[in-house]
Enzyme design. Sequence first.
Site, PDB file in Angstrom:
ATOM      1  CG  HIS A 157    -122.978 -63.384 -74.714  1.00 29.69           C
ATOM      2  ND1 HIS A 157    -124.198 -63.418 -74.095  1.00 29.69           N
ATOM      3  CD2 HIS A 157    -122.052 -63.437 -73.730  1.00 29.69           C
ATOM      4  CE1 HIS A 157    -124.019 -63.471 -72.791  1.00 29.69           C
ATOM      5  NE2 HIS A 157    -122.721 -63.477 -72.539  1.00 29.69           N
TER       6      HIS A 157
ATOM      7  CG  ASP B  95    -126.226 -64.134 -76.840  1.00 22.46           C
ATOM      8  OD1 ASP B  95    -125.889 -65.263 -76.479  1.00 22.46           O
ATOM      9  OD2 ASP B  95    -126.106 -63.098 -76.138  1.00 22.46           O
TER      10      ASP B  95
HETATM   11  C1  XUL Z   1    -123.360 -65.084 -66.466  1.00 22.13           C
HETATM   12  C2  XUL Z   1    -123.607 -63.693 -66.867  1.00 22.13           C
HETATM   13  C3  XUL Z   1    -123.325 -63.356 -68.287  1.00 22.13           C
HETATM   14  C4  XUL Z   1    -122.766 -61.996 -68.480  1.00 22.13           C
HETATM   15  C5  XUL Z   1    -122.325 -61.694 -69.901  1.00 22.13           C
HETATM   16  O1  XUL Z   1    -123.592 -65.334 -65.148  1.00 22.13           O
HETATM   17  O2  XUL Z   1    -124.069 -62.887 -66.087  1.00 22.13           O
HETATM   18  O3  XUL Z   1    -124.479 -63.531 -69.030  1.00 22.13           O
HETATM   19  O4  XUL Z   1    -123.666 -61.016 -68.103  1.00 22.13           O
HETATM   20  O5  XUL Z   1    -121.407 -62.603 -70.383  1.00 22.13           O
END
Ligand code: XUL
Length: 441
Positions: free
Chosen positions: A103, A106
Amino acid sequence: MKKARAHFNIPAIAYEGPKSANALAFRHYNPEEIVGGKTMAEHMRFSIAYWHAFRGTGADPFGPGTIVRSWESGKDPVSVAKVRMDAAFEFFQKIRAPFYCFHDRDIAPEGSTLAESNRNLDAIVAHAAALQKATGVKLLWGTANLFSNPRFMCGAATNPDAHVFAYAAAQVKKAMDVTKQLGGENYVFWGGREGYETLLNTNLKREQDHLAAFLHMAVDYARSINFKGQFLIEPKPKEPTKHQYDFDVASGIAFLRTYGLEKYFKFNIETNHATLAGHTFNHEIEVAASQNMLGSIDANAGDLLLGWDTDQFNTDVRELTLAMISILRAGGLGTGGFNFDAKLRRPSIDAEDLFHAHIGGMDAYALAFKIARQILAEGKFEKFVADRYASFDSGFGRDIEMGRANFRSLEKIALGNLGEPKPKSGKQEYLENLLTSYLHG
Ligand code: XUL
Ligand code: CO
């Protein structure tokens, strides 16, 4: 680029075969092994989830983090983010993962304004580009975190405030820019807060319309910057919101078709999200594959006794073999891969635990892959299923499938001289035993 100092006191993980007693070795995953003309590394396309592996602290709703990493010190958050990323790339190489996922928030710290956050991101993305070049590790997918900051407490694209919608759009625009810059092969939309807590304050129709408008804007923007990565929706029924619009693959397909988006999206299927929706992992894969919309996998597992998103490493070879059969039958994941969206348990505080966790997940997937290939090569289940539907291969069964039958023509057949349909056993127990014989001999 100058050689960075080592952050992990552990050598690169080697393949030592099933008999190895070395806990820090692969027993089933041999990245160089050629299977069906491709290396295992190319087949599996394993990816490390930055958020769990390098931002996870072990915090839970009842207490703060337990995991302390040596590189997490220093006053300037951008400098810390760079050193953290050095450690991350060292890990990616040592664990032999060809990909990672992130993300935006992150990898780079959020600033006090969006412009500052974008500047921080640019600084770290330049660092990531250099590390990717130096190591050969690639970006499987990028995404935007539209759920942690309090501004997104009532959603991002489904927020009742248009200002928040605009902010989210700007954030995704930037996340797509950097994903493209880093050669990301996919872009993921997981709508953690794209849902509602209570219908007492929610206009469900408007929120769904807004989410679709947002995704259309993303499609248009990707086209305008010539971003060719695959768009993926990651369904999840709940948590953090009580009800999430992308509940599961089936409701995702219905949503995409309703709004004319189905051409642009596939699915990123997560095991723990499947089980939270009351499905098996295998079911979600089959539903996506049935519509040619299987994109990628977030590889993890939930604890069925807890019923929340525990994001554990999956070592259940039986479950993974069933999933692999469906994935291989669908022709694989294309630009997708197996991303370990899984975290260490709170007391697993050693850096070494990060290795054990991923070794276990990679070995379990590699073993499942090999068993699934053998099952498909022998074709016993395929033959059983083909025989079970054989009555649709000819005669009036074929007419039904070809759209040449109707209620009148079928009534004639049912009233004719065929008599009662003859019941045939589904042979579930026989098939389960057959599966066990592949798994355990
Ligand atoms: C949350 C989840 C996230 C997604 C990306 O449950 O799986 O980490 O993979 O936003
Ligand atoms: Co996920």
